[in-house]
Enzyme design. Structure first.
Site, PDB file in Angstrom:
ATOM      1  N   LYS A  12       0.839  -1.205   0.000  1.00 20.08           N
ATOM      2  CA  LYS A  12       0.000   0.000   0.000  1.00 20.08           C
ATOM      3  C   LYS A  12       0.872   1.253   0.000  1.00 20.08           C
ATOM      4  O   LYS A  12       0.608   2.202  -0.722  1.00 20.08           O
ATOM      5  CB  LYS A  12      -0.889   0.037   1.247  1.00 20.08           C
ATOM      6  CG  LYS A  12      -2.147  -0.754   1.171  1.00 20.08           C
ATOM      7  CD  LYS A  12      -2.969  -0.470   2.413  1.00 20.08           C
ATOM      8  CE  LYS A  12      -4.185  -1.340   2.493  1.00 20.08           C
ATOM      9  NZ  LYS A  12      -5.017  -1.023   3.665  1.00 20.08           N
ATOM     10  N   ASP A  68      -8.678   2.109   4.617  1.00 17.83           N
ATOM     11  CA  ASP A  68      -9.115   0.724   4.717  1.00 17.83           C
ATOM     12  C   ASP A  68      -9.742   0.394   3.380  1.00 17.83           C
ATOM     13  O   ASP A  68     -10.352   1.252   2.736  1.00 17.83           O
ATOM     14  CB  ASP A  68     -10.097   0.507   5.867  1.00 17.83           C
ATOM     15  CG  ASP A  68     -10.219  -0.978   6.225  1.00 17.83           C
ATOM     16  OD1 ASP A  68      -9.201  -1.694   6.136  1.00 17.83           O
ATOM     17  OD2 ASP A  68     -11.320  -1.420   6.590  1.00 17.83           O
TER      18      ASP A  68
END
Length: 190
Positions: A12, A68
């Site tokens: 990420k 998220d």
């Protein structure tokens, strides 16, 4: 400008660093000495993003953002959704998660799905959220070596290749996280 990205996920971090302009310096959790697992106990993707950003702000007092992400599959009533990272169990194994997903869909003709990312930003004591969605479908089997998580089985609308078969630049342009980060950057540039 300096911001902490509340993630321990190096994939990420790499994706987001590729998009963020050079005038915004990203710090990782490791950079600020945060080694604990930040809680993710909320029932929604947005709730988890906010919870992580609030935790970091409260315990480390940095301007920060957290994200998220969940994969929502139509034929599975939105599963794995908020449980995407631990769909096959607490070990958070991407291979196990992907195999479980393919197994759950083996008799289903509806393969429609979407990736959803919510970013929660704490800046100057204020909370802001940004949402990116990428619609597509789940393939019958895994394709490609790139990406991470469910990328080998997710094909975005209008694309013949999975996220694991396209470049990071392409994925950031069309993908859920890239769309959410683009909104974040637009906000920060104002």
């Amino acid at each position: 400008m300096q911001l902490v990205f509340a993630t321990n996920n190096l994939n990420k971090l790499k994706e987001v660093q590729a998009i963020v302009p050079s005038h915004i310096k990203l710090l990782s959790l490791k950079d600020i000495g945060c080694i604990e697992d930040i809680p993710e106990t909320q029932p929604t993707i947005k709730g988890n993003a906010i919870q992580k950003a609030e935790y970091l702000k409260k315990h480390y007092n940095y301007d920060c953002f957290a994200d998220d992400t969940g994969l929502e599959v139509e034929a599975l009533n939105g599963e794995p959704g908020v449980y995407s990272a631990r769909y096959a169990g607490p070990q958070r194994n991407a291979e196990d998660n992907t195999n479980k997903l393919l197994n759950q869909l083996k008799d289903k003709s509806n393969r429609n799905a979407q990736f959803k990312t919510v970013i929660a930003l704490y800046l100057n004591g204020e909370l802001h959220t940004f949402t990116g969605i990428c619609k597509g479908e789940i393939t019958q089997e895994k394709h490609g070596e790139g990406g991470f998580g469910y990328d080998p089985v997710f094909k975005a609308e209008g694309y013949k290749k999975t996220f694991a078969e396209i470049t990071l630049k392409e994925k950031n342009k069309i993908g859920h996280r890239g769309k959410a980060v683009a909104q974040l950057i637009e906000f920060l540039n104002k």
